[in-house]
Design an enzyme around this catalytic site. Structure first.
Site, PDB file in Angstrom:
ATOM      1  N   GLY A 101      59.260  -1.647  18.918  1.00 47.48           N
ATOM      2  CA  GLY A 101      58.208  -1.882  19.712  1.00 47.48           C
ATOM      3  C   GLY A 101      57.262  -1.059  20.516  1.00 47.48           C
ATOM      4  N   LEU A 102      57.342   0.135  20.384  1.00 49.89           N
ATOM      5  CA  LEU A 102      56.511   1.049  21.257  1.00 49.89           C
ATOM      6  C   LEU A 102      55.357   1.575  20.212  1.00 49.89           C
ATOM      7  CD1 LEU A 102      59.216   3.082  23.062  1.00 49.89           C
ATOM      8  CD2 LEU A 102      57.879   0.848  23.885  1.00 49.89           C
ATOM      9  N   SER A 104      55.683   3.115  17.209  1.00 51.72           N
ATOM     10  CA  SER A 104      55.828   4.567  16.546  1.00 51.72           C
ATOM     11  C   SER A 104      55.066   4.644  15.341  1.00 51.72           C
ATOM     12  CB  SER A 104      57.286   4.708  16.464  1.00 51.72           C
ATOM     13  OG  SER A 104      57.781   3.662  15.627  1.00 51.72           O
ATOM     14  N   ASP A 148      48.161  -1.939  17.876  1.00 50.88           N
ATOM     15  CA  ASP A 148      48.794  -0.603  18.036  1.00 50.88           C
ATOM     16  C   ASP A 148      48.123   0.510  17.591  1.00 50.88           C
ATOM     17  OD1 ASP A 148      50.944  -2.328  18.610  1.00 50.88           O
ATOM     18  OD2 ASP A 148      52.357  -1.454  17.441  1.00 50.88           O
TER      19      ASP A 148
HETATM   20  O1  PMV Z   1      56.943  -4.770  18.348  1.00 51.69           O
HETATM   21  P1  PMV Z   1      55.549  -4.312  18.100  1.00 51.69           P
HETATM   22  O2  PMV Z   1      55.178  -3.209  18.932  1.00 51.69           O
HETATM   23  O3  PMV Z   1      55.127  -4.259  16.609  1.00 51.69           O
HETATM   24  O4  PMV Z   1      54.573  -5.648  18.939  1.00 51.69           O
HETATM   25  C1  PMV Z   1      54.697  -6.942  18.318  1.00 51.69           C
HETATM   26  C2  PMV Z   1      53.720  -7.664  18.651  1.00 51.69           C
HETATM   27  C3  PMV Z   1      53.228  -9.028  18.426  1.00 51.69           C
HETATM   28  O5  PMV Z   1      52.606  -9.873  19.288  1.00 51.69           O
HETATM   29  C4  PMV Z   1      54.610  -9.751  18.237  1.00 51.69           C
HETATM   30  C5  PMV Z   1      52.900  -8.968  16.872  1.00 51.69           C
HETATM   31  C6  PMV Z   1      51.361  -8.464  16.636  1.00 51.69           C
HETATM   32  O6  PMV Z   1      51.091  -8.004  15.872  1.00 51.69           O
HETATM   33  O7  PMV Z   1      50.521  -8.804  18.067  1.00 51.69           O
END
Ligand code: PMV
Length: 312
Positions: A101-102, A104, A148
């Site tokens: 979730g960071l 990477s 991201d």
């Molecule tokens: O876990 P990550 O860093 O891929 O974040 C996901 C964030 C969501 O809102 C759940 C999905 C997205 O693509 O925005």
């Protein structure tokens, strides 16, 4: 030879709700992935995962970057053309836990694209790097939001979906990694779980999603005022909402509560949930980090950063 680095990110507010068009705030953090690209006779990709050639199992993101930038995906440069080097050697080193979730995968993609861009003088501007990065993430994962890759390219604290840069937060950030559930496929699974819950209970889930969106709008004002105490309270409520959406886990909550008990302004899941990482804002980072470790997590003390993709 070109070495570039790109940062990971946290969500201060808005994960999951952003999928439904609600506002969010994401922030680049000072954990980086470093990629070196060097013209060579063959293609080799080196990382902690091992040494491979183009390999979509072991190094899917970097393989896709090489193909897009130097292979059939780019008509300006074709692998193996006469007079051109027929390969590239890519070295990857990263501070960012994988699939937690960071961001990477975004960081390795953006750093690799920029290193290839410079090493082969392809002349791509940052906007284009961010866009290509998003396309590669979407291809490899099946679906990806542009957050991201955008944050990793541009750095800073960014309001979404407008992509406005906000004044950087200047308190410490402590990330707690549950060391559970890490997987590149986790985000898609969590997003589809929330979608099913929303289909089943639209009248209950839609207001929760709206409420999560409202944290980002209010959070912008509080960030401007540097009111970390109130921001922290909003993060705590947001964590409860994410839990209500079904993306929390016992271990994520254990780390969140440990951080709060140690005096953090606030703490919540960051990213997709279902394991992975939580984040706390604090003015006592060592104490919060120790509490997270005592609760069984791996703590990382970091700061927000304006630095997006950089040449090293
Ligand atoms: O876990 P990550 O860093 O891929 O974040 C996901 C964030 C969501 O809102 C759940 C999905 C997205 O693509 O925005």
């Amino acid at each position: 030879m070109a070495t570039c680095s790109a940062p990971g990110k946290i969500y201060l507010f808005g994960e999951h709700a952003v999928v439904y068009g609600e506002p969010a705030i994401a922030c680049a953090v000072d954990l980086r992935t470093y990629v070196t690209a060097k013209r060579a006779d063959f293609i080799t990709i080196n990382s902690d995962l091992g040494e491979t050639g183009l390999d979509y199992e072991v190094h899917p993101y970097v393989s896709a970057c090489i193909n897009k930038m130097l292979g059939n995906g780019n008509r300006r440069f074709s692998l193996g053309t006469v007079g051109s080097p027929s390969g590239v050697s890519v070295e990857i080193r990263s501070d960012i836990p994988i699939g937690s979730g960071l961001g990477s995968s975004a960081a390795v993609t953006i750093a690799a694209l920029q290193a290839l861009n410079l090493e082969f003088s392809l002349g791509l501007a940052p906007d284009r790097i961010a866009e290509l990065g998003h396309r590669i993430e979407a291809e490899v994962q099946g679906a990806a939001s542009p957050t991201d890759t955008y944050v990793s390219t541009m750095g800073g604290l960014i309001a979404l979906p407008s992509r406005r840069k906000l004044r950087l937060l200047d308190c410490d950030i402590v990330i707690g990694d549950t060391l559970q559930g890490a997987s590149p496929k986790k985000t898609a699974r969590m997003v589809s779980m929330v979608a099913s819950l929303r289909d089943e209970f639209p009248n209950i889930i839609n207001p929760i999603i709206k409420t999560i969106g409202s944290f980002a709008s209010l959070g912008e004002k509080l960030l401007e005022e540097r009111d970390y105490a109130s921001l922290g309270k909003l993060m705590n409520i947001d964590h409860g909402m994410l839990d209500a959406l079904g993306v929390g886990t016992a271990q994520l909550s254990a780390l969140v509560y440990a951080a709060r008990s140690a005096g953090a302004y606030g703490a919540k899941i960051t990213g997709a949930g279902g394991g992975g990482c939580m984040v706390a804002l604090t003015d006592r980072p060592e104490k919060v980090a120790m509490a997270i470790e005592d609760a069984g997590g791996k703590a990382i003390i970091t700061r927000a950063t304006e630095l997006g993709v950089e040449v090293e």
